[in-house]
Design a protein around this motif. Structure first.
Motif, short mmCIF file in Angstrom:
data_model
loop_
_atom_site.label_atom_id
_atom_site.label_comp_id
_atom_site.label_asym_id
_atom_site.label_seq_id
_atom_site.Cartn_x
_atom_site.Cartn_y
_atom_site.Cartn_z
N LEU A 55 0.86 -1.18 0.00
CA LEU A 55 0.00 0.00 0.00
C LEU A 55 0.90 1.23 0.00
O LEU A 55 1.75 1.38 0.86
N ASP A 56 0.71 2.10 -0.99
CA ASP A 56 1.46 3.35 -1.07
C ASP A 56 0.47 4.49 -0.85
O ASP A 56 -0.39 4.76 -1.70
N VAL A 57 0.59 5.16 0.28
CA VAL A 57 -0.35 6.21 0.70
C VAL A 57 0.19 7.57 0.26
O VAL A 57 1.36 7.88 0.48
N GLY A 58 -0.68 8.39 -0.34
CA GLY A 58 -0.22 9.67 -0.86
C GLY A 58 0.75 9.45 -1.99
O GLY A 58 1.84 10.02 -2.04
N ALA A 59 0.34 8.61 -2.95
CA ALA A 59 1.26 8.07 -3.95
C ALA A 59 1.69 9.09 -5.00
O ALA A 59 2.61 8.80 -5.77
N ARG A 73 9.72 -6.33 -7.78
CA ARG A 73 8.88 -7.45 -8.24
C ARG A 73 7.83 -7.88 -7.21
O ARG A 73 7.53 -9.06 -7.07
N VAL A 74 7.28 -6.88 -6.50
CA VAL A 74 6.20 -7.22 -5.57
C VAL A 74 4.99 -7.67 -6.38
O VAL A 74 4.88 -7.41 -7.58
N ASP A 75 4.06 -8.38 -5.71
CA ASP A 75 2.90 -8.92 -6.43
C ASP A 75 1.92 -7.83 -6.88
O ASP A 75 1.29 -7.96 -7.92
N GLY A 76 1.76 -6.81 -6.06
CA GLY A 76 0.81 -5.76 -6.40
C GLY A 76 0.96 -4.57 -5.48
O GLY A 76 1.44 -4.69 -4.35
N VAL A 77 0.54 -3.40 -5.98
CA VAL A 77 0.58 -2.17 -5.20
C VAL A 77 -0.77 -1.47 -5.32
O VAL A 77 -1.26 -1.27 -6.44
N LEU A 78 -1.34 -1.13 -4.18
CA LEU A 78 -2.51 -0.26 -4.14
C LEU A 78 -2.02 1.15 -3.87
O LEU A 78 -1.48 1.43 -2.79
N ALA A 79 -2.13 2.04 -4.85
CA ALA A 79 -1.67 3.42 -4.74
C ALA A 79 -2.87 4.31 -4.42
O ALA A 79 -3.84 4.35 -5.18
N VAL A 80 -2.79 5.00 -3.30
CA VAL A 80 -3.91 5.79 -2.79
C VAL A 80 -3.54 7.27 -2.76
O VAL A 80 -2.45 7.65 -2.34
N ASP A 81 -4.47 8.09 -3.23
CA ASP A 81 -4.29 9.54 -3.12
C ASP A 81 -5.68 10.17 -3.13
O ASP A 81 -6.65 9.55 -3.58
N ARG A 82 -5.75 11.42 -2.64
CA ARG A 82 -7.04 12.12 -2.66
C ARG A 82 -7.38 12.60 -4.07
O ARG A 82 -8.54 12.90 -4.35
N VAL A 97 -5.30 1.62 -8.41
CA VAL A 97 -5.40 3.01 -7.99
C VAL A 97 -6.71 3.22 -7.23
O VAL A 97 -7.77 2.77 -7.66
N LEU A 98 -6.61 3.89 -6.09
CA LEU A 98 -7.78 4.16 -5.26
C LEU A 98 -7.78 5.64 -4.88
O LEU A 98 -6.83 6.13 -4.28
N GLU A 99 -8.86 6.34 -5.24
CA GLU A 99 -9.02 7.74 -4.82
C GLU A 99 -9.72 7.73 -3.47
O GLU A 99 -10.89 7.36 -3.37
N ALA A 100 -9.00 8.12 -2.43
CA ALA A 100 -9.53 8.05 -1.06
C ALA A 100 -8.73 8.99 -0.18
O ALA A 100 -7.63 9.42 -0.52
N ASP A 101 -9.31 9.29 0.97
CA ASP A 101 -8.67 10.16 1.95
C ASP A 101 -8.30 9.31 3.16
O ASP A 101 -9.17 8.74 3.82
N VAL A 102 -7.01 9.21 3.44
CA VAL A 102 -6.57 8.40 4.58
C VAL A 102 -7.10 8.94 5.89
O VAL A 102 -7.16 8.22 6.89
N CYS A 103 -7.52 10.22 5.91
CA CYS A 103 -8.09 10.79 7.13
C CYS A 103 -9.53 10.36 7.38
O CYS A 103 -10.07 10.59 8.47
N ASP A 104 -10.15 9.74 6.41
CA ASP A 104 -11.51 9.25 6.56
C ASP A 104 -11.52 8.10 7.57
O ASP A 104 -10.78 7.12 7.38
N PRO A 105 -12.31 8.17 8.64
CA PRO A 105 -12.33 7.09 9.63
C PRO A 105 -12.67 5.73 9.03
O PRO A 105 -12.30 4.70 9.59
#
Length: 276
Positions: A55-59, A73-82, A97-105
């Motif tokens: 998981l890469d936060v604020g990618a 050579r990792v299997d997969g990366v979920l890249a998250v940013d607002r 790719v996931l559009e999300a806010d890590v501050c969201d509870p």
């Protein structure tokens, strides 16, 4: 050093450094050229590789996420940013790719072998709570890697257009969006307090060479943060312009802000956590 000031109510990416501003992806990539090699070397040393889900936060533009896939050579990366416009512009197999806010509870995208956030927590409120949330996203044996800036400007450093602008930037960002790097050296203990093990940290200070990507990054950053910097009263537009010229001058003799990287692992199933 500048005195403490109340944290501002704005947000990174809205009040300053909006992704819709022309050239923002290029500015981010200039910083990546200075720091990506160090980040990847640390994650490689910690074991990131085949079989890992990351998981890469604020990618940002996704430079770290893509290198995790291409080089480690990792299997997969979920890249998250607002705002994922830069990530979406460079699709790649294995990159989600996931559009999300890590501050969201409610932010809970799953469990990962590696959770990484660079230059993210320093800009956000409720930092301890966010650190705990990220630690909670680790699978047993997974590792949390956090990197944020270290301000090396002290009263002992000779004054220059660069140091004056840097101090104005830190204060301006704090007043505007709440940026605070003063607590970053506490990361190893904070990770330990969360129950992570094998915690440690390192400091990297990249060379500040006129014309280098890093010097260009700071020039672009100061130009874009100009309003926040001048609002402090520490500098005016002429001072910011002088600092930008200084970065490209052979007279430039200064230290870039460092990057503190701290890490810790969630105990694997059945492992005992010892004190110390």
């Amino acid at each position: 050093m500048y005195p403490p000031v109340p944290a501002g109510p704005g947000r990174y990416g809205k009040t300053v450094f909006p992704p819709g501003q022309a050239g923002e992806d290029e500015r981010i990539d200039l910083g990546a050229l200075a720091y990506d090699d160090v980040s990847l070397a640390r994650m490689r040393e910690l074991g990131a590789g085949p079989g890992w889900r990351c998981l890469d936060v604020g990618a940002g533009t996704g430079s770290v996420a893509r290198r995790l896939l291409d080089e480690l050579r990792v299997d997969g990366v979920l890249a998250v940013d607002r705002d994922v416009r830069f990530l979406a512009a460079h699709p790649r197999s294995g990159l989600e790719v996931l559009e999300a806010d890590v501050c969201d509870p409610g932010f809970d995208p799953g469990r990962f072998h590696l959770v990484h956030a660079r230059f993210v927590l320093m800009h956000l409120p409720a930092r301890r709570e966010l650190m705990a949330r990220l630690a909670g996203l680790l699978a047993p044996g997974g590792v949390l890697v956090l990197s944020d800036a270290a301000d090396l400007t002290t009263d002992a450093v000779p004054a220059s257009p660069y140091t004056v602008a840097l101090q104005a930037m830190w204060q301006g960002l704090r007043e505007t969006i709440g940026t605070d790097v003063s607590w970053v050296p506490r990361y190893p203990q904070l990770l330990r307090d969360l129950g992570l093990v094998s915690t440690a940290a390192e400091l990297y200070v990249p060379p500040l060479v006129p014309g280098s990507p890093l010097s260009r990054f700071w020039a672009e950053t100061w130009d874009r943060a100009r309003e926040a910097m001048t609002a402090t009263g520490l500098v005016d537009d002429a001072d910011v312009d002088a600092a930008i010229r200084y970065l490209g001058s052979p007279d430039c003799a200064a230290m870039s802000p460092g990057m503190i990287t701290a890490w810790g692992s969630r105990p694997a199933a059945g492992d005992a956590v010892t004190s110390g």
